[in-house]
Write a protein that holds these residues in place. Structure first.
Motif, PDB file in Angstrom:
ATOM      1  N   LYS A 116      57.304  69.470  80.052  1.00  0.00           N
ATOM      2  CA  LYS A 116      58.046  69.842  78.846  1.00  0.00           C
ATOM      3  C   LYS A 116      57.738  68.893  77.684  1.00  0.00           C
ATOM      4  N   ASP A 128      61.137  76.720  66.816  1.00  0.00           N
ATOM      5  CA  ASP A 128      61.013  76.151  68.166  1.00  0.00           C
ATOM      6  C   ASP A 128      62.257  75.380  68.599  1.00  0.00           C
ATOM      7  N   ASN A 131      64.357  76.626  71.661  1.00  0.00           N
ATOM      8  CA  ASN A 131      63.604  76.592  72.915  1.00  0.00           C
ATOM      9  C   ASN A 131      63.525  75.177  73.484  1.00  0.00           C
ATOM     10  N   LYS A 137      66.629  78.602  77.622  1.00  0.00           N
ATOM     11  CA  LYS A 137      65.381  78.994  76.967  1.00  0.00           C
ATOM     12  C   LYS A 137      64.224  78.067  77.354  1.00  0.00           C
ATOM     13  N   GLY A 139      64.618  74.675  77.614  1.00  0.00           N
ATOM     14  CA  GLY A 139      64.797  73.383  76.970  1.00  0.00           C
ATOM     15  C   GLY A 139      65.129  72.269  77.958  1.00  0.00           C
TER      16      GLY A 139
END
Length: 245
Positions: A116, A128, A131, A137, A139
Motif C-alpha cells: 500500500k 485518490d 481510497n 476502499k 485504504g
C-alpha cells in the motif's frame, strides 16, 4: 660336596614332572572362556590372540568412542526415562516457536504495508483521498495527510520531516495534497491553516496539526522528535477517545 648322579637324576625327573603338570594346568586354564574374557588384550600370547572382528578402512582396529548422547540416554534409562531438562527444553522450544510466529506475522504485515506504499511519502490527488484513508476502499488503518501550499516555506520544512518519518514509521501511510488543487477536500475537512496535517485512524480523523503546533523546539523551529511523538501518541489513541476534529 656334590651328591651322586643317581640321586640327582631322580630329583631332576621329579622336578620335570611337576613343571610339566604346572604347564599343562596353565594351558588348560588359559583355554577357558573365563580367562579369555578377563585377559588383558595388550598382554598378547601369539597362540591365544583373538582376531579382530572388523577393521576400519584405514587399517586401524575399531575403538569405542565416547558418545555423550549415548551416556545421556543411559542416564535417562537409569532414571526411568525421565530427563530433568525435558521441561526446560520444551519451554525453550515453545518460546522459539512463538518468536518465529511473531516474526512471520510481522514480515507478512510489512509486506501488506509496502503493498500500500507505506514507507514512502507521495503526493496524491483529490480523487485518490478516500481510497487511501477509507479501509473498505483499500485504504490503510493509519494515515497522515499533509495539506500544503507550494510557496510556503513552512510547508517545505514539514515535507522534509514527514518524508523521514514515512521511512521510520512503517505502519503509518504518509501522503500530501496540494491545497490549491483540492478545493472540495479543503472545504469538506475545514482546512483553513497551512501547513495542516490530518491524522486518520480506522477511517476517522482523530487529530490535526495546524502549522507546527505542539512540535516546536526551544529554538523556535520544527522539532522532528516532537513531531514523531505527537503522531505516535495520537495513533495509539482509540477513535472514541480522540478529540473532535
Amino acid at each position: 660336596m656334590l651328591g651322586s648322579g643317581k640321586s640327582s637324576g631322580v630329583v631332576n625327573e621329579a622336578s620335570n614332572l611337576k613343571a610339566n603338570q604346572n604347564l599343562t594346568n596353565t594351558i588348560e586354564q588359559m583355554s577357558t572362556k573365563a580367562y579369555m574374557s578377563q585377559r588383558d588384550p595388550g598382554d598378547v600370547i601369539p597362540t591365544h590372540q583373538r582376531k579382530a572382528n572388523t577393521e576400519s578402512k584405514n587399517g586401524l582396529s575399531n575403538y569405542t568412542t565416547y558418545d555423550p548422547e549415548a551416556e545421556k540416554a543411559a542416564e535417562r534409562v537409569q532414571r526411568g526415562g525421565v530427563d530433568d531438562d525435558d521441561d526446560e527444553d520444551m519451554e525453550l522450544l515453545a518460546l522459539r516457536r512463538a518468536r518465529m510466529q511473531r516474526m512471520k506475522m510481522q514480515t507478512d504485515q510489512e509486506a501488506v504495508w509496502r503493498g500500500k506504499q507505506h514507507g514512502e511519502y507521495r503526493e496524491i490527488g483529490q480523487d485518490d483521498f478516500f481510497n487511501i484513508v477509507v479501509r473498505e476502499k483499500g485504504g490503510s488503518d493509519h494515515v497522515v495527510v499533509h495539506f500544503y501550499h507550494k510557496d510556503f516555506e513552512s510547508c517545505k520544512q514539514l515535507d522534509y520531516r514527514l518524508s523521514q518519518l514515512a521511512r521510520q514509521l512503517l505502519y503509518v501511510r504518509f501522503v500530501k495534497i496540494d491545497a490549491e488543487r483540492s478545493p472540495f477536500l479543503v472545504e469538506r475537512l475545514r482546512v483553513m491553516t497551512l501547513p495542516c496535517c490530518l491524522l486518520f485512524k480506522n477511517d476517522v480523523c482523530i487529530d490535526r496539526i495546524l502549522g507546527f503546533e505542539g512540535c516546536v523546539g526551544e529554538d523556535g523551529l520544527l522539532d522532528p522528535e516532537l513531531l514523531r511523538e505527537r503522531i505516535e501518541r495520537t495513533m495509539q489513541m482509540s477513535a472514541s477517545a480522540a478529540p473532535a476534529s
